[in-house]
Design a protein around this motif. Structure first.
Motif, mmCIF file in Angstrom:
data_model
loop_
_atom_site.group_PDB
_atom_site.id
_atom_site.type_symbol
_atom_site.label_atom_id
_atom_site.label_comp_id
_atom_site.label_asym_id
_atom_site.label_seq_id
_atom_site.Cartn_x
_atom_site.Cartn_y
_atom_site.Cartn_z
ATOM 1 N N UNK A 65 0.832 -1.208 0.000
ATOM 2 C CA UNK A 65 0.000 0.000 0.000
ATOM 3 C C UNK A 65 0.864 1.256 0.000
ATOM 4 N N UNK A 66 2.028 1.187 0.657
ATOM 5 C CA UNK A 66 2.927 2.349 0.627
ATOM 6 C C UNK A 66 3.433 2.584 -0.784
ATOM 7 N N UNK A 67 3.828 1.509 -1.471
ATOM 8 C CA UNK A 67 4.287 1.648 -2.852
ATOM 9 C C UNK A 67 3.160 2.176 -3.742
ATOM 10 N N UNK A 68 1.949 1.680 -3.512
ATOM 11 C CA UNK A 68 0.808 2.166 -4.297
ATOM 12 C C UNK A 68 0.574 3.653 -4.056
ATOM 13 N N UNK A 69 0.749 4.107 -2.808
ATOM 14 C CA UNK A 69 0.602 5.529 -2.506
ATOM 15 C C UNK A 69 1.648 6.358 -3.252
ATOM 16 N N UNK A 70 2.896 5.904 -3.216
ATOM 17 C CA UNK A 70 3.950 6.623 -3.926
ATOM 18 C C UNK A 70 3.673 6.656 -5.420
ATOM 19 N N UNK A 71 3.264 5.524 -5.981
ATOM 20 C CA UNK A 71 2.985 5.483 -7.419
ATOM 21 C C UNK A 71 1.816 6.376 -7.788
ATOM 22 N N UNK A 72 0.786 6.428 -6.929
ATOM 23 C CA UNK A 72 -0.376 7.251 -7.222
ATOM 24 C C UNK A 72 -0.056 8.740 -7.169
ATOM 25 N N UNK A 73 0.895 9.125 -6.319
ATOM 26 C CA UNK A 73 1.238 10.541 -6.193
ATOM 27 C C UNK A 73 2.184 11.019 -7.280
ATOM 28 N N UNK A 74 2.810 10.101 -8.021
ATOM 29 C CA UNK A 74 3.658 10.498 -9.137
ATOM 30 C C UNK A 74 2.790 10.927 -10.324
ATOM 31 N N UNK A 75 3.389 11.611 -11.310
ATOM 32 C CA UNK A 75 2.597 11.997 -12.489
ATOM 33 C C UNK A 75 1.959 10.786 -13.157
ATOM 34 N N UNK A 76 0.802 11.004 -13.757
ATOM 35 C CA UNK A 76 0.080 9.909 -14.394
ATOM 36 C C UNK A 76 0.928 9.272 -15.489
ATOM 37 N N UNK A 77 0.928 7.967 -15.507
ATOM 38 C CA UNK A 77 1.717 7.240 -16.498
ATOM 39 C C UNK A 77 3.123 6.904 -16.058
ATOM 40 N N UNK A 78 3.496 7.277 -14.830
ATOM 41 C CA UNK A 78 4.843 6.944 -14.341
ATOM 42 C C UNK A 78 4.983 5.429 -14.246
ATOM 43 N N UNK A 79 6.072 4.860 -14.781
ATOM 44 C CA UNK A 79 6.217 3.395 -14.782
ATOM 45 C C UNK A 79 6.561 2.862 -13.393
ATOM 46 N N UNK A 80 6.238 1.599 -13.174
ATOM 47 C CA UNK A 80 6.582 0.869 -11.956
ATOM 48 C C UNK A 80 7.173 -0.468 -12.375
ATOM 49 N N UNK A 81 8.436 -0.699 -12.024
ATOM 50 C CA UNK A 81 9.126 -1.916 -12.422
ATOM 51 C C UNK A 81 9.701 -2.597 -11.183
ATOM 52 N N UNK A 82 9.799 -3.921 -11.262
ATOM 53 C CA UNK A 82 10.391 -4.718 -10.184
ATOM 54 C C UNK A 82 11.692 -5.336 -10.667
ATOM 55 N N UNK A 83 12.690 -5.342 -9.795
ATOM 56 C CA UNK A 83 14.000 -5.896 -10.119
ATOM 57 C C UNK A 83 14.226 -7.130 -9.267
ATOM 58 N N UNK A 84 14.353 -8.312 -9.854
ATOM 59 C CA UNK A 84 14.630 -9.509 -9.050
ATOM 60 C C UNK A 84 16.011 -9.441 -8.422
ATOM 61 N N UNK A 85 16.193 -10.177 -7.337
ATOM 62 C CA UNK A 85 17.457 -10.115 -6.608
ATOM 63 C C UNK A 85 18.619 -10.632 -7.440
ATOM 64 N N UNK A 86 18.373 -11.548 -8.373
ATOM 65 C CA UNK A 86 19.452 -12.152 -9.148
ATOM 66 C C UNK A 86 19.484 -11.631 -10.577
ATOM 67 N N UNK A 87 19.108 -10.366 -10.772
ATOM 68 C CA UNK A 87 19.092 -9.789 -12.106
ATOM 69 C C UNK A 87 20.519 -9.700 -12.655
ATOM 70 N N UNK A 88 20.668 -9.903 -13.962
ATOM 71 C CA UNK A 88 21.991 -9.753 -14.575
ATOM 72 C C UNK A 88 22.144 -8.343 -15.126
#
Length: 559
Positions: free
Chosen positions: A39-62
């Protein structure tokens, strides 16, 4: 002004501040919380300008997936190099979320922090806010380089089913009256110094947070409430000591005037200490656990320590993946086929056609790398001599059982060495079995002389054997430090003291982590000298019970 706020309220407020200045504040670290932090992440995303991307980075990303690189599938299909955008570039102007940030590799964290510092990838602007999820157990924590570049650190572990209420702008503006003008730079820098924070980045984050709070309330400049809020959210979790209490104004003796050199430094703009009212209010607003942790002198969280899991080791066959490197797959090393193809794909048109569709050379070969964590073995070396032996062994038994109760969680083992008379005996080999430990500790003999040197040598031998098996030993010595039996069995106190010091020095030279618990009724210099020779932490505990010993050992392992 209310200084009491729940962690969720702080997290929601920090999310709103991050939305106002996402690049300047960097982001936040959220520990625990489960669905609450979503819910905290959703709050931050909602307060950013419309269309701001949200991406997740796995721990073992190359590196290619993180920063961008060759799209292997498209390259092989089209016969020409095709590049792909990395996760960070795809999240430009938005948020990247790091689940299990405590497991992210140091190299990956370094690449993320480089992007945060340069705000670009290959000269292409990239501006993102990072939200790191910390689910570490005991010693596990996100890499310090990443922690230092995120403004907020909030623990949501105790938030279960709380409501995500956020102070409204109207409530924030209600506090905006005819407040006197303040200097937030001087107050925040002084508060950082008073709280023992040596990083200039923390004070800059606090200043940005204060300005964002003022903007959220519709003010052009931060006031006292904004500064206190910044101290609570940014500086509080980074504090390493309690600020000194304010001096009594009723003192009649005026301080002597400063020398001319000190006056010139003040004229050049040396930072002033924070106002007593502001610092007192900020201190009252600090999280309760922070005050308890600082008052107890505990180490600051965020640095990996060998408490349950042992030291990190490179492994060619198993463990957590670390990515690939150039090399030949021999001697047990494993070939990374995908990375090998990725390295060879850009050069296909420049190479002479061979027998296969893909031409691979020696320089293209990549091998896989892994990282394992060694198991920790806590070895108790207990003085079982003299009239107080029964009490000391009972305390050691209680401490061993307390450690065993956490052995499965911490992936640790315990062992017990007792020394008395003219020799030492391994009463409990390294084990996690509570039943076996109780059986071995049921009837322990006591009395006789103190062969301290022999006991230390036996503990060191057991520690080196554990290290040879890939474990991380930690030694706990429980004695009064007054040996009277030499290594050869003779009852010559001077020789016994020299042998004990030599055995302690051998432990220090072997690099074995240790803590020395002095159980003498009146601690004398002998124990401190032995602890110094061992390179161990010295703790005089003349009346320690099992619980006190357990707390002391845990604190020493974390320090």
């Amino acid at each position: 002004m209310s200084t009491a706020a729940s962690p969720l309220d702080d997290a929601m407020l920090a999310a709103r501040l991050c939305a106002i200045d996402p690049v300047g504040l960097g982001g936040m670290i959220l520990r625990g919380g489960g669905e609450v932090r979503d819910r905290v992440v959703a709050r931050l995303h909602a307060d950013l300008p419309e269309g701001a991307p949200l991406r997740r980075i796995p721990a073992h990303v190359d590196d290619d997936a993180l920063l961008g690189g060759l799209d292997l599938g498209a390259t092989l299909a089209l016969g020409r190099p095709v590049r792909q955008r990395g996760v960070l570039a795809a999240a430009d102007g938005g948020i990247v979320v790091l689940p299990m940030a405590e497991r992210i590799a140091e190299a990956t964290a370094a690449r993320i922090t480089a992007v945060l510092d340069a705000r670009a990838i290959d000269a292409v602007p990239v501006r993102v806010a990072v939200v790191a999820f910390d689910d570490g157990v005991e010693d596990e924590a996100p890499p310090q380089a990443l922690v230092e570049r995120l403004a907020f650190r909030i623990d949501l572990s105790e938030c279960r089913g709380a409501t995500d209420t956020v102070p409204s702008d109207a409530e924030a503006k209600a506090a905006d009256g005819d407040a006197p003008a303040i200097d937030p730079c001087a107050i925040l820098s002084g508060a950082a110094a008073a709280l023992g924070i040596d990083s200039a980045r923390a004070a800059l984050f606090a200043l940005r947070a204060a300005r964002a709070a003022a903007a959220l309330a519709g003010r052009s400049e931060p006031d006292e409430d904004d500064v206190i809020l910044a101290i609570r959210l940014v500086l509080g979790p980074r504090a390493t000591r309690l600020p000194a209490p304010p001096q009594d104004d009723s003192a009649t003796d005026a301080p002597p005037p400063p020398p001319e050199s000190e006056s010139s430094e003040e004229e050049r703009g040396a930072p002033e200490p924070p106002d007593d009212v502001v610092l007192a209010a900020a201190l009252a607003a600090l999280p309760r656990d922070v005050l308890e942790r600082l008052a107890a002198g505990a180490a600051r969280r965020g640095v990996n320590r060998a408490r349950g899991a042992g030291e990190r080791r490179k492994s060619p066959l198993r463990g957590r993946p670390l990515g690939a490197r150039a090399g030949i797959p021999r001697g047990g090393l494993r070939l990374s086929l995908i990375d090998t193809l990725r390295a060879a794909a850009p050069w296909q048109k420049l190479r002479e056609r061979g027998g296969g569709a893909i031409r691979i050379r020696r320089d293209d070969l990549r091998i896989r790398r892994f990282e394992t964590r060694g198991e920790t073995v806590t070895i108790f070396a207990v003085d079982a001599s003299g009239s107080a032996a029964a009490a000391r062994l009972a305390e050691a038994k209680g401490a061993v059982e307390l450690l065993l109760a956490q052995a499965y969680v911490k992936r640790a083992q315990v062992a017990l060495v007792a020394f008395r008379g003219v020799g030492a005996e391994v009463l409990l080999p390294p084990t996690r079995s509570l039943t076996r430990a109780r059986r071995a500790l049921a009837d322990l003999p006591g009395g006789g002389g103190t062969p301290l040197a022999t006991g230390l040598d036996a503990a060191r031998t057991l520690a080196e054997a554990a290290r040879a098996r890939g474990r991380t030993p930690f030694l706990v010595v429980l004695t009064d430090g007054r040996g009277n039996i030499a290594a050869d069995g003779s009852a010559v106190r001077e020789r016994a003291e020299r042998d004990a010091e030599q055995a302690a020095r051998a432990i220090g030279q072997a690099g074995i982590g240790a803590v020395f618990l002095d159980t003498a009724a009146r601690p004398r210099p002998e124990g401190a000298r032995l602890a110094l020779a061992m390179g161990a932490r010295y703790l005089p505990l003349p009346r320690a019970d099992a619980a006190a010993m357990h707390r002391a050992v845990s604190a020493a392992q974390a320090a």
